[in-house]
Design an enzyme around this catalytic site. Structure first.
Site, short mmCIF file in Angstrom:
data_model
loop_
_atom_site.label_atom_id
_atom_site.label_comp_id
_atom_site.label_asym_id
_atom_site.label_seq_id
_atom_site.Cartn_x
_atom_site.Cartn_y
_atom_site.Cartn_z
N ASN A 209 -41.88 -84.80 68.56
CA ASN A 209 -41.16 -85.78 67.50
C ASN A 209 -39.72 -85.83 67.98
OD1 ASN A 209 -43.47 -86.24 65.79
ND2 ASN A 209 -42.89 -84.12 64.85
N ARG B 56 -46.17 -69.55 65.89
CA ARG B 56 -47.03 -70.35 64.55
C ARG B 56 -46.18 -70.93 63.68
NH1 ARG B 56 -52.19 -69.20 65.94
NH2 ARG B 56 -52.48 -67.18 66.59
N HIS C 102 -39.24 -79.23 70.87
CA HIS C 102 -40.53 -78.26 70.72
C HIS C 102 -41.63 -79.15 70.63
CE1 HIS C 102 -38.98 -79.39 66.84
NE2 HIS C 102 -40.04 -79.60 66.28
N HIS D 140 -45.60 -79.47 69.54
CA HIS D 140 -46.65 -78.92 68.55
C HIS D 140 -47.81 -78.91 69.15
CE1 HIS D 140 -44.21 -79.73 64.89
NE2 HIS D 140 -43.35 -80.70 65.61
P1 5GP Z 1 -40.47 -81.40 63.78
O1 5GP Z 1 -40.68 -82.14 62.62
O2 5GP Z 1 -38.94 -81.24 64.05
O3 5GP Z 1 -41.11 -81.87 65.12
O4 5GP Z 1 -40.99 -80.06 63.50
C1 5GP Z 1 -40.32 -78.76 62.97
C2 5GP Z 1 -41.47 -77.88 62.62
O5 5GP Z 1 -40.93 -76.58 62.35
C3 5GP Z 1 -42.02 -78.33 61.31
O6 5GP Z 1 -43.67 -78.31 61.27
C4 5GP Z 1 -41.93 -77.15 60.24
O7 5GP Z 1 -42.91 -76.60 59.51
C5 5GP Z 1 -41.59 -75.84 61.38
N1 5GP Z 1 -40.59 -75.08 61.08
C6 5GP Z 1 -39.36 -75.24 60.20
N2 5GP Z 1 -38.90 -74.10 60.06
C7 5GP Z 1 -39.52 -73.05 60.48
C8 5GP Z 1 -39.47 -71.74 60.35
O8 5GP Z 1 -38.36 -71.12 59.91
N3 5GP Z 1 -40.50 -70.95 61.13
C9 5GP Z 1 -41.25 -71.58 61.69
N4 5GP Z 1 -42.40 -70.76 62.07
N5 5GP Z 1 -41.70 -72.97 61.70
C10 5GP Z 1 -40.63 -73.69 60.96
#
Ligand code: 5GP
Length: 114
Positions: A86, A28, A99, A101
């Site tokens: 992203n 999550r 990753h 989402h």
């Molecule tokens: P991005 O912007 O790189 O596509 O998404 C990164 C996602 O990782 C963000 O939605 C952010 O909230 C999530 N995220 C960042 N650090 C952590 C963490 O330490 N634990 C978890 N579970 N999610 C994280």
């Protein structure tokens, strides 16, 4: 140095893991943008979508079938959900470990706000 997500996958950092196998881990999001917000992350470190190799096709497909199964399990498959990956600065990428989402649980509105 291990990425943040590698450390979560290795259980070195806390996270609510909802699925794990040898190829992917799903947990999550720490700042959920929807009632269901899960990240599906490959064990293999691929920094961005630009770095996906032809040989990664099965792995990327696996990320999507895991997302499909989690959507069913979370009860959001019928109403619908959004899958987002992203890439780099303009894509808003924050964590440079690939990753997917999985977002759902409410109407998500327009795909991109302008
Ligand atoms: P991005 O912007 O790189 O596509 O998404 C990164 C996602 O990782 C963000 O939605 C952010 O909230 C999530 N995220 C960042 N650090 C952590 C963490 O330490 N634990 C978890 N579970 N999610 C994280």
């Amino acid at each position: 140095m291990a990425t943040l997500f590698e450390r979560i996958i290795a259980h070195e950092l806390p996270a609510t893991i909802v699925y794990q196998d040898e190829r992917v881990t799903a947990f999550r999001d720490i700042h959920p943008r929807a009632p269901v917000h899960i990240l599906i992350v490959p064990a293999k470190v691929i920094p961005t979508a630009n770095d996906i190799a032809d040989g990664d096709e099965a792995l990327i497909g696996h990320m999507f079938t895991v997302a499909r199964d989690l959507a069913k399990r979370e009860g959001i498959a019928a109403d619908g959900y959004r899958l987002i990956m992203n890439c780099n600065a303009h894509g808003g990428q924050e964590v440079y470990h690939l990753h997917l989402h999985l977002l759902g649980g409410k109407p998500l509105g327009p795909m991109v706000s302008v």
